[in-house]
Write an enzyme that holds these catalytic residues in place. Structure first.
Site, PDB file in Angstrom:
ATOM      1  N   LYS A 229       0.842  -1.201   0.000  1.00 55.06           N
ATOM      2  CA  LYS A 229       0.000   0.000   0.000  1.00 55.06           C
ATOM      3  C   LYS A 229       0.876   1.248   0.000  1.00 55.06           C
ATOM      4  O   LYS A 229       0.618   2.194  -0.753  1.00 55.06           O
ATOM      5  CB  LYS A 229      -0.929   0.000   1.225  1.00 55.06           C
ATOM      6  CG  LYS A 229      -2.108  -0.948   1.060  1.00 55.06           C
ATOM      7  CD  LYS A 229      -2.883  -1.188   2.339  1.00 55.06           C
ATOM      8  CE  LYS A 229      -3.933  -2.274   2.100  1.00 55.06           C
ATOM      9  NZ  LYS A 229      -4.494  -2.856   3.324  1.00 55.06           N
TER      10      LYS A 229
ATOM     11  N   GLN B  52      -5.484  -2.100   9.223  1.00 53.17           N
ATOM     12  CA  GLN B  52      -5.311  -3.396   8.555  1.00 53.17           C
ATOM     13  C   GLN B  52      -5.945  -4.512   9.382  1.00 53.17           C
ATOM     14  O   GLN B  52      -5.716  -4.623  10.589  1.00 53.17           O
ATOM     15  CB  GLN B  52      -3.807  -3.661   8.345  1.00 53.17           C
ATOM     16  CG  GLN B  52      -3.493  -4.929   7.570  1.00 53.17           C
ATOM     17  CD  GLN B  52      -3.958  -4.890   6.125  1.00 53.17           C
ATOM     18  OE1 GLN B  52      -4.005  -3.841   5.501  1.00 53.17           O
ATOM     19  NE2 GLN B  52      -4.314  -6.040   5.585  1.00 53.17           N
TER      20      GLN B  52
ATOM     21  N   ASP C  30     -11.741   2.246   3.440  1.00 59.64           N
ATOM     22  CA  ASP C  30     -12.084   0.828   3.252  1.00 59.64           C
ATOM     23  C   ASP C  30     -13.578   0.664   2.920  1.00 59.64           C
ATOM     24  O   ASP C  30     -13.988  -0.397   2.437  1.00 59.64           O
ATOM     25  CB  ASP C  30     -11.813   0.043   4.540  1.00 59.64           C
ATOM     26  CG  ASP C  30     -10.474  -0.687   4.527  1.00 59.64           C
ATOM     27  OD1 ASP C  30     -10.053  -1.115   3.439  1.00 59.64           O
ATOM     28  OD2 ASP C  30      -9.886  -0.842   5.610  1.00 59.64           O
TER      29      ASP C  30
HETATM   30  N1  GUN Z   1      -7.273  -7.264   5.265  1.00 60.76           N
HETATM   31  C1  GUN Z   1      -7.544  -7.970   4.137  1.00 60.76           C
HETATM   32  N2  GUN Z   1      -8.195  -7.200   3.248  1.00 60.76           N
HETATM   33  C2  GUN Z   1      -8.326  -5.983   3.808  1.00 60.76           C
HETATM   34  C3  GUN Z   1      -8.900  -4.753   3.361  1.00 60.76           C
HETATM   35  O1  GUN Z   1      -9.439  -4.633   2.258  1.00 60.76           O
HETATM   36  N3  GUN Z   1      -8.825  -3.723   4.234  1.00 60.76           N
HETATM   37  C4  GUN Z   1      -8.257  -3.836   5.450  1.00 60.76           C
HETATM   38  N4  GUN Z   1      -8.252  -2.777   6.242  1.00 60.76           N
HETATM   39  N5  GUN Z   1      -7.710  -4.959   5.900  1.00 60.76           N
HETATM   40  C5  GUN Z   1      -7.746  -6.025   5.075  1.00 60.76           C
END
Ligand code: GUN
Length: 283
Positions: free
Chosen positions: A54, A98, A121
């Site tokens: 990211k 996350q 998200d």
């Molecule tokens: N863990 C796995 N996929 C995601 C996601 O799309 N967002 C977040 N915050 N954590 C994740």
């Protein structure tokens, strides 16, 4: 027949370039670059890989990323206090925590603490609700990314039968809402579905998001269908595979996403798109 591969990597690169152009337009208008705060708790190796990815992609798009790497011992109250601080900080546009979180932290309490306008998200009930009433604000990244992929290959879900395999809050449910918004006729399958093979066999578009390797059998796929595989599963030999039996599904489908290189790159590119959208919502 062998299906055309849907190249998520290429579509994601194009999307990141478009985000970069949106960021440049903000800068040209005298506004600041968008900023994304990414909070990682603990040392789950897969989460660490995602978070580094990211950050790297933020740089490509001209988005400022703020990293919060916290120990697994962080309490829920400490995390909520950091979220409050980021909510109040006008220089922060997006907040991402996350998942998964350590067991002593309740994920829903964390998700609901994030200001919905900074919820890149799209997991906050406010944003899920907006999507459900045809007034989306910030949309969950993976389902939105799937819709972008379909659009970029000229696939319009309107009037089609879309079958979503998996009913998670992160993918399956919001994917069903996205498909409904795009005017597909939508079926959501889950562990209590009576005849999964028959549901999948009726689908013009199948989205598999169950997190189980090769769960959707190629022989279930209707000839000419579009197959979108959200799963990323690591096998014992270290290789990656999706939720769909790729080789046999490819023989029947018209379009199919590979794993890796299909939906995966779209999730991150869509996160950047959401961060830009979020910045444009603020100022
Ligand atoms: N863990 C796995 N996929 C995601 C996601 O799309 N967002 C977040 N915050 N954590 C994740």
């Amino acid at each position: 027949m062998s299906a055309q591969l849907i190249d998520g990597k290429a579509v994601a690169e194009t999307l990141i370039t478009q985000v970069r152009e949106g960021v440049d337009a903000r800068l040209a208008a005298g506004k600041r670059a968008p900023a994304l705060a990414v909070i990682l708790i603990g040392d789950d190796p897969a989460s660490g890989v995602y978070v580094r990815n990211k950050k790297r992609n933020c740089e490509k798009a001209g988005i400022r990323s703020l990293a919060w790497d916290l120990p697994a011992s962080t309490t829920q109250d400490e995390l909520l206090a950091i979220i409050d601080q980021l909510n109040a900080d006008d220089s922060v546009d997006g907040i991402l925590v996350q998942l998964p979180l350590p067991k002593h932290i309740e994920p829903q309490a964390v998700i609901e603490r994030i200001d919905p306008k900074k919820d890149v998200d799209g997991f906050h009930p406010y944003n899920m609700g907006r999507l459900a009433i045809k007034m989306p604000l910030l949309r969950p990244c993976t389902p939105r990314g799937v819709m972008t992929l379909l659009e970029s290959y000229g696939i319009d879900p309107k009037g089609k039968k879309a079958v979503i395999v998996g009913a998670s809050n992160i993918v399956g449910r919001p994917q069903a809402l996205e498909m409904l918004l795009a005017r597909a006729t939508v079926t959501v399958c889950h562990s209590a579905t009576a005849d999964l093979a028959a549901e999948v066999a009726a689908a013009d578009i199948v989205v598999a998001a169950v997190g189980k390797p090769n769960f959707v059998k190629g022989e279930w796929i209707k000839p000419g269908a579009v197959v979108i595989d959200v799963g990323i599963n690591r096998l014992e030999n270290g290789s990656l595979c999706g939720d769909v039996e790729f080789d046999s599904a490819r023989e029947r489908a018209a379009f199919i996403t590979p794993v890796p290189g299909g939906v995966g790159p779209m999730t991150i590119a869509t996160l950047l798109q959401n961060t830009l959208d979020s910045a444009n919502l603020h100022a």
